[in-house]
Design a protein around this motif. Structure first.
Motif, PDB file in Angstrom:
ATOM      1  N   TYR A  99       0.710  -1.048  -0.158  1.00 61.21           N
ATOM      2  CA  TYR A  99       0.021  -0.033   0.039  1.00 61.21           C
ATOM      3  C   TYR A  99       0.877   1.373   0.099  1.00 61.21           C
ATOM      4  N   TYR A 100       2.138   1.166   1.007  1.00 61.63           N
ATOM      5  CA  TYR A 100       2.835   2.301   0.983  1.00 61.63           C
ATOM      6  C   TYR A 100       3.940   2.349  -0.094  1.00 61.63           C
ATOM      7  N   SER A 101       4.657   3.411  -0.419  1.00 67.58           N
ATOM      8  CA  SER A 101       5.604   3.385  -1.227  1.00 67.58           C
ATOM      9  C   SER A 101       6.847   2.945  -0.841  1.00 67.58           C
ATOM     10  N   THR A 102       8.156   2.573  -1.390  1.00 68.22           N
ATOM     11  CA  THR A 102       9.008   1.998  -0.690  1.00 68.22           C
ATOM     12  C   THR A 102       9.591   2.397   0.239  1.00 68.22           C
ATOM     13  N   VAL A 103       9.715   3.935   0.078  1.00 68.09           N
ATOM     14  CA  VAL A 103      10.373   4.853   1.014  1.00 68.09           C
ATOM     15  C   VAL A 103       9.916   4.813   2.283  1.00 68.09           C
ATOM     16  N   THR A 104       8.388   5.102   2.427  1.00 65.14           N
ATOM     17  CA  THR A 104       7.595   5.089   3.431  1.00 65.14           C
ATOM     18  C   THR A 104       7.821   3.678   4.180  1.00 65.14           C
ATOM     19  N   SER A 105       7.723   2.491   3.540  1.00 64.79           N
ATOM     20  CA  SER A 105       7.814   1.272   4.113  1.00 64.79           C
ATOM     21  C   SER A 105       9.132   1.168   4.863  1.00 64.79           C
ATOM     22  N   ASP A 106      10.471   1.485   4.119  1.00 60.68           N
ATOM     23  CA  ASP A 106      11.533   1.459   4.813  1.00 60.68           C
ATOM     24  C   ASP A 106      11.702   2.393   5.859  1.00 60.68           C
ATOM     25  N   LEU A 107      11.044   3.751   6.103  1.00 56.08           N
ATOM     26  CA  LEU A 107      11.083   4.248   7.265  1.00 56.08           C
ATOM     27  C   LEU A 107      10.401   3.638   8.417  1.00 56.08           C
ATOM     28  N   GLN A 108       9.401   2.978   7.887  1.00 57.34           N
ATOM     29  CA  GLN A 108       8.522   2.360   9.050  1.00 57.34           C
ATOM     30  C   GLN A 108       9.374   0.910   9.595  1.00 57.34           C
ATOM     31  N   ILE A 109      10.116   0.497   8.757  1.00 55.25           N
ATOM     32  CA  ILE A 109      11.089  -0.505   9.231  1.00 55.25           C
ATOM     33  C   ILE A 109      12.329  -0.055  10.312  1.00 55.25           C
ATOM     34  N   LEU A 110      12.750   1.132   9.800  1.00 57.75           N
ATOM     35  CA  LEU A 110      13.528   1.679  10.548  1.00 57.75           C
ATOM     36  C   LEU A 110      13.014   2.207  11.838  1.00 57.75           C
ATOM     37  N   GLN A 111      11.754   2.462  11.956  1.00 57.14           N
ATOM     38  CA  GLN A 111      11.198   2.906  13.430  1.00 57.14           C
ATOM     39  C   GLN A 111      10.977   1.573  14.153  1.00 57.14           C
ATOM     40  N   GLY A 112      10.754   0.344  13.459  1.00 56.90           N
ATOM     41  CA  GLY A 112      10.762  -0.886  14.266  1.00 56.90           C
ATOM     42  C   GLY A 112      12.033  -1.253  14.761  1.00 56.90           C
ATOM     43  N   ILE A 113      13.082  -0.956  13.796  1.00 57.75           N
ATOM     44  CA  ILE A 113      14.469  -1.247  14.172  1.00 57.75           C
ATOM     45  C   ILE A 113      14.816  -0.698  15.511  1.00 57.75           C
ATOM     46  N   CYS A 114      14.216   0.617  15.632  1.00 55.23           N
ATOM     47  CA  CYS A 114      14.772   1.230  17.003  1.00 55.23           C
ATOM     48  C   CYS A 114      13.865   0.864  18.186  1.00 55.23           C
ATOM     49  N   HIS A 115      12.646   0.343  17.749  1.00 59.32           N
ATOM     50  CA  HIS A 115      11.888  -0.447  18.863  1.00 59.32           C
ATOM     51  C   HIS A 115      12.602  -1.743  19.375  1.00 59.32           C
ATOM     52  N   GLY A 116      12.883  -2.661  18.169  1.00 61.18           N
ATOM     53  CA  GLY A 116      13.616  -3.840  18.695  1.00 61.18           C
ATOM     54  C   GLY A 116      14.996  -3.628  19.486  1.00 61.18           C
ATOM     55  N   SER A 143      17.655  11.679   2.575  1.00 60.76           N
ATOM     56  CA  SER A 143      16.895  13.183   2.770  1.00 60.76           C
ATOM     57  C   SER A 143      15.548  13.228   3.344  1.00 60.76           C
ATOM     58  N   TYR A 144      15.408  11.855   4.179  1.00 56.66           N
ATOM     59  CA  TYR A 144      14.099  11.702   5.096  1.00 56.66           C
ATOM     60  C   TYR A 144      14.215  11.659   6.483  1.00 56.66           C
ATOM     61  N   TYR A 145      13.345  12.208   7.353  1.00 55.74           N
ATOM     62  CA  TYR A 145      13.348  11.954   8.581  1.00 55.74           C
ATOM     63  C   TYR A 145      12.577  10.637   8.905  1.00 55.74           C
ATOM     64  N   PRO A 146      13.077   9.995   9.936  1.00 56.83           N
ATOM     65  CA  PRO A 146      14.287  10.340  10.673  1.00 56.83           C
ATOM     66  C   PRO A 146      15.569   9.614  10.405  1.00 56.83           C
ATOM     67  N   TYR A 147      15.725   9.016   9.148  1.00 55.18           N
ATOM     68  CA  TYR A 147      16.935   8.412   8.820  1.00 55.18           C
ATOM     69  C   TYR A 147      18.134   9.233   9.057  1.00 55.18           C
ATOM     70  N   ASP A 148      18.003  10.464   8.229  1.00 56.77           N
ATOM     71  CA  ASP A 148      19.073  11.471   8.254  1.00 56.77           C
ATOM     72  C   ASP A 148      19.629  11.729   9.671  1.00 56.77           C
ATOM     73  N   GLU A 149      18.564  11.883  10.479  1.00 58.77           N
ATOM     74  CA  GLU A 149      19.135  12.407  11.728  1.00 58.77           C
ATOM     75  C   GLU A 149      19.783  11.065  12.692  1.00 58.77           C
ATOM     76  N   ILE A 150      19.089   9.717  12.315  1.00 60.38           N
ATOM     77  CA  ILE A 150      19.594   8.567  13.063  1.00 60.38           C
ATOM     78  C   ILE A 150      21.024   8.489  12.635  1.00 60.38           C
ATOM     79  N   LEU A 171      21.693   7.754  22.545  1.00 59.27           N
ATOM     80  CA  LEU A 171      20.861   7.053  21.458  1.00 59.27           C
ATOM     81  C   LEU A 171      19.519   6.556  21.860  1.00 59.27           C
ATOM     82  N   MET A 172      19.730   6.025  23.159  1.00 62.35           N
ATOM     83  CA  MET A 172      18.098   5.811  23.759  1.00 62.35           C
ATOM     84  C   MET A 172      17.331   6.571  23.832  1.00 62.35           C
ATOM     85  N   ALA A 173      17.738   7.712  24.274  1.00 65.44           N
ATOM     86  CA  ALA A 173      16.846   9.037  24.364  1.00 65.44           C
ATOM     87  C   ALA A 173      16.313   9.394  22.964  1.00 65.44           C
ATOM     88  N   TYR A 174      16.954   9.436  21.988  1.00 63.51           N
ATOM     89  CA  TYR A 174      16.531   9.313  20.404  1.00 63.51           C
ATOM     90  C   TYR A 174      15.637   8.278  19.986  1.00 63.51           C
TER      91      TYR A 174
END
Length: 300
Positions: A99-116, A143-150, A171-174
């Motif tokens: 449903y989502y674009s590749t970029v959005t899906s990958d950013l959701q994966i990154l969010q999950g990695i932080c969770h894991g 050029s996308y948040y939060p990838y660039d900052e992380i 890192l934990m705080a972020y």
């Protein structure tokens, strides 16, 4: 729109919710596996994730997937095998149209990695290096948040080839900004350990600015005043205003754009350039115009 039945709305959005959940789960599993050690606390956090997403079980094609997850956890399959099986299922599901674009899906994966990574309340050196590898393999997100900052933060932590406890706390705080930790005990532990760390995402919220001889660039539309007046104030305080970003730029003042979260969107040209330079190791501080104006008001 206001008259749409709630249940109908759930049906209409079920595909997007399922895809978002799968991307988040894939990242969660990657984070858990990143140090090659599966702990009981991580399995507990995974089971709580399942509970939160329980409502998706009755929706095709997610019902079979969620049932397998529940069975994997409840049947006491060895933790490592459980995680590997679930990750395999995520990859199998990806064969369907997203449903989502590749970029959005990958950013959701990154969010999950932080969770894991935070699932057991501890960040290890191995998890940080594994995250660095994933970031290096996904530079299309640069050029996308939060990838660039992380990535910038991880680059800074690893710059001296050593990781100390204070850097892990930062890192934990972020990461906790993007990780909805379900276990109350782990969530409180993370909160207690990071209580003194101020993380503000893109822009520094409490900037420590030196004006004398430093170079300042402004980008975006200012909500307070105009560029000419702000540039004059910078000169009065000993700073040097410039029109473009370069390696010599010390501070970038970011005009308020009405969206302080900057979530899942491309930055403006100057901000993107500043972030790119930061990734290369150049020290450029990004400051929101409101914080910068408050600072100048105090000094003049």
């Amino acid at each position: 729109m206001k008259n749409i039945n709630t249940e109908l709305l759930k049906v209409l959005t079920s595909k997007s919710q399922a895809d978002k959940a799968i991307s988040s789960l894939k990242g969660l599993l990657l984070g858990i596996m990143s140090d090659n050690e599966i702990t009981e606390k991580e399995i507990i956090e995974l089971s709580k994730w399942v509970a939160v997403h329980k409502e998706l079980i009755n929706r095709n094609p997610f019902n079979e997937f969620m049932t397998v997850i529940e069975n994997s956890i409840s049947n006491k399959i060895p933790p490592k095998e459980t995680i590997e099986d679930l990750y395999w299922l995520c990859q199998k599901y990806e064969n369907d149209d997203y449903y989502y674009s590749t970029v959005t899906s990958d950013l959701q994966i990154l969010q999950g990695i932080c969770h894991g990574i935070l699932a057991d309340g501890i960040i290890s050196d191995k998890e940080i290096y594994s995250l660095q590898e994933w970031l290096d393999e996904n530079e299309h997100l640069n050029s996308y948040y939060p990838y660039d900052e992380i990535r910038s933060l991880v680059f800074s932590v690893l710059a001296d080839n050593r990781i100390d406890d204070e850097e892990k706390i930062v890192l934990m705080a972020y990461f906790k900004q993007f990780a909805a930790i379900q276990d109350d005990q782990i969530r409180q532990k993370i909160q207690d350990e990071t209580i003194d760390v101020n993380i503000s995402g893109l822009c520094t919220s409490e900037p420590d600015v030196t004006f004398e001889g430093k170079t300042f660039c402004i980008t975006g539309v200012l909500k307070r005043g105009n560029r000419e007046n702000l540039q004059r104030d910078i000169i009065k305080l000993g700073g040097i205003p410039t029109e473009s970003i370069s390696k010599k730029t010390d501070y970038l003042i970011v005009g308020d754009n009405g969206n302080p979260a900057w979530v899942f969107s491309c930055y403006g040209r100057k901000v993107e350039k500043a972030i790119s330079l930061r990734k290369e190791g150049h020290t450029i501080t990004l400051i929101h115009e409101f914080d910068f104006s408050d600072l100048i008001d105090d000094l003049l």
